[in-house]
Scaffold this motif. Structure first.
Motif, PDB file in Angstrom:
ATOM      1  N   ASP A  10       0.848  -1.198   0.000  1.00  0.00           N
ATOM      2  CA  ASP A  10       0.000   0.000   0.000  1.00  0.00           C
ATOM      3  C   ASP A  10       0.884   1.250   0.000  1.00  0.00           C
TER       4      ASP A  10
ATOM      5  N   GLU B  31      -2.822   5.849  -7.023  1.00  0.00           N
ATOM      6  CA  GLU B  31      -1.906   4.699  -7.115  1.00  0.00           C
ATOM      7  C   GLU B  31      -2.362   3.749  -8.231  1.00  0.00           C
TER       8      GLU B  31
ATOM      9  N   LYS C  98      -9.427   0.647  -4.451  1.00  0.00           N
ATOM     10  CA  LYS C  98     -10.287   1.325  -3.477  1.00  0.00           C
ATOM     11  C   LYS C  98     -11.095   2.435  -4.139  1.00  0.00           C
TER      12      LYS C  98
ATOM     13  N   ASP D  64     -15.299  -0.979  -3.564  1.00  0.00           N
ATOM     14  CA  ASP D  64     -13.967  -1.569  -3.686  1.00  0.00           C
ATOM     15  C   ASP D  64     -14.076  -2.725  -4.669  1.00  0.00           C
TER      16      ASP D  64
ATOM     17  N   ARG E 185     -13.817  11.470   4.189  1.00  0.00           N
ATOM     18  CA  ARG E 185     -12.655  10.942   3.478  1.00  0.00           C
ATOM     19  C   ARG E 185     -11.361  11.347   4.191  1.00  0.00           C
TER      20      ARG E 185
ATOM     21  N   GLY F 167      -7.789  11.241   5.927  1.00  0.00           N
ATOM     22  CA  GLY F 167      -6.623  10.417   5.622  1.00  0.00           C
ATOM     23  C   GLY F 167      -6.443   9.322   6.657  1.00  0.00           C
ATOM     24  N   GLY F 168      -5.973   8.173   6.220  1.00  0.00           N
ATOM     25  CA  GLY F 168      -5.663   7.075   7.127  1.00  0.00           C
ATOM     26  C   GLY F 168      -6.591   5.883   6.993  1.00  0.00           C
ATOM     27  N   GLN F 169      -7.704   6.049   6.269  1.00  0.00           N
ATOM     28  CA  GLN F 169      -8.645   4.916   6.152  1.00  0.00           C
ATOM     29  C   GLN F 169      -8.048   3.778   5.325  1.00  0.00           C
TER      30      GLN F 169
END
Ligand SMILES: NC(=O)C1=CN([C@@H]2O[C@H](COP(=O)(O)OP(=O)(O)OC[C@H]3O[C@@H](n4cnc5c(N)ncnc54)[C@H](OP(=O)(O)O)[C@@H]3O)[C@@H](O)[C@H]2O)[C@@H](O)CC1
Ligand SMILES: Nc1ncnc2c1ncn2[C@@H]1O[C@H](COP(=O)(O)OP(=O)(O)OP(=O)(O)O)[C@@H](O)[C@H]1O
Ligand SMILES: [Mg+2]
Length: 364
Positions: free
Chosen positions: A197, A225, A262, A266, A285, A287-289
């Protein structure tokens, strides 16, 4: 209120027409309208998405191990997150603590020397190894010896890990990424599964040989990504009209790795099948999920590998791990959002992981 719903539905119909939804015989497959307890309308709209929806809750139940007094420490999973540098300390923490909260017995973090004291201070539960170094802290003439020491230290633990998570908060320092490439080669030789990831995907996109043809590799790209992977591997742009086909082709072109793309839904493929997980998550949304998801997939993948033969699943363990991880992450996000609304943070979602798993798969 009725008027307001009517206008939302009209806007959705217009949007579906823009997507070519009128050509579809069954428009209900394009739009799902949900009225929850508060009669708040939520809409989940897929791009003409023909991927089969996974029976995620059944899968999650079937791969979660029972808890009983015959089990010893370690049997429920030993996970290691390779990530955490001077810039990012939150991401590896989120990933590693999520693994523990879901039920892994031990969770390690292999990070840079600078990041280690910070990550340790977040939690006494994590086993933190200050092993990695960035270029600025190593003289050119010492690089080879430092790389050898890093690899030797990680190798002491390698065979004990049930799954590695490579990349949350890793950063992009070239020397550090070279060391992580060596770690990945050793993990592969030892048949240790890897969830890749964040900056791990930056590394892999430029070094596809690290995962190509390895069936125990899982890539979990976000929008950016995924775009970089498609451009590099398929030499074209992301095509949402044929999203599942393109995902299948991407996974198959990288030699049958599993990819969890994602997004609003998904989508998951191992190059043979495509499944989607669309259960309602959260509109927040923060960050970190994605980091929670990586730790979650690692645990379920480790569990699925142990149980897959007994349960007679037709999907492979990497697919099962991704489906279960995605479903749990989305459910926890939705519970946290119910409570915290706009102020929902990643730590709030982590606090809901246990309750979400218990709702789906009670302990006894
Ligand atoms: N607390 C911590 O320590 C955390 C650390 N993290 C770590 O950070 C590292 C880099 O990872 P990353 O996710 O920030 O990089 P990447 O995906 O290139 O995004 C960069 C920019 O792309 C955009 N963008 C993103 N999504 C989009 C979308 N759906 N649709 C459209 N645009 C979108 C958006 O740009 P903007 O909108 O600001 O222009 C976004 O800011 C990695 O190691 C990771 O693990 C994170 O895990 C978070 C918590
Ligand atoms: N539009 C959306 N609606 C519902 N859930 C979403 C949406 N986008 C992403 N998610 C969910 O949020 C989780 C994290 O996905 P996201 O795309 O935010 O990852 P990320 O960018 O890597 O996150 P991070 O900030 O940790 O790096 C996934 O489980 C995904 O299902
Ligand atoms: Mg991410």
């Amino acid at each position: 209120m009725q008027q307001c719903y009517g206008s939302i539905i009209r806007r959705q119909r217009h949007f579906i027409r823009c997507l070519g939804g009128d050509r579809c015989n069954n428009s209900s497959s394009d739009t799902l309208l949900l009225l929850n307890d508060n009669t708040r309308m939520q809409s989940v709209m897929s791009r003409s998405n023909p991927a089969i929806e996974a029976d995620a809750l059944s899968i999650l139940r079937s791969i979660s191990p029972t808890l009983d007094s015959t089990k010893h420490k370690g049997q429920a999973g030993k996970i290691a997150v390779v990530g955490g540098c001077r810039e990012y300390t939150g991401a590896p923490y989120f990933s590693a603590i999520s693994a523990l909260k879901i039920g892994a017995d031990l969770s390690h973090v292999i990070c840079t020397k600078d990041a280690a004291p910070v990550i340790k201070s977040y939690s006494p539960e994590l086993i933190v190894h200050p092993l990695l170094e960035e270029s600025y802290s190593v003289r050119d003439e010492d690089r080879q010896s430092v790389a050898t020491v890093v690899l030797a230290e990680v190798d002491k633990w390698m065979e004990r890990f049930d799954c590695l998570v490579i990349g949350p908060g890793l950063g992009r320092d070239p020397f550090l990424l070279d060391c992580v490439s060596d770690i990945m080669k050793h993990a592969r030789r030892s048949n240790v599964p890897m969830v890749i990831d964040g900056d791990g995907l930056f590394l892999v996109t430029n070094r596809l040989d690290l995962v190509s043809g390895y069936p125990l590799a899982v890539l979990t790209p976000n929008v950016n990504e995924y775009k970089r992977l498609v451009q590099k591997v398929l030499n074209c742009e992301v095509n949402d009209q044929d999203g599942p086909e393109q995902l299948l082709s991407l996974a198959s072109s990288i030699g049958g790795v599993t990819i969890l793309r994602k997004g609003q839904s998904d989508n998951i493929s191992d190059g043979k099948e495509v499944r989607s997980v669309s259960i309602f998550g959260s509109p927040r949304r923060c960050g970190g999920q994605g980091d929670i998801l990586s730790g979650s997939v690692a645990v379920f993948l480790a569990w699925a590998r142990k149980l897959v033969d007994k349960e007679g699943h037709t999907l492979n363990p990497t697919m099962l791990g991704c489906i279960a991880g995605s479903a749990l992450m989305r459910k926890a996000a939705s519970l946290a959002f119910e409570d915290k609304k706009r102020s929902t943070l990643t730590t709030d979602i982590i606090e809901c992981l246990g309750r979400s798993l218990e709702d789906i798969c009670p302990v006894g």
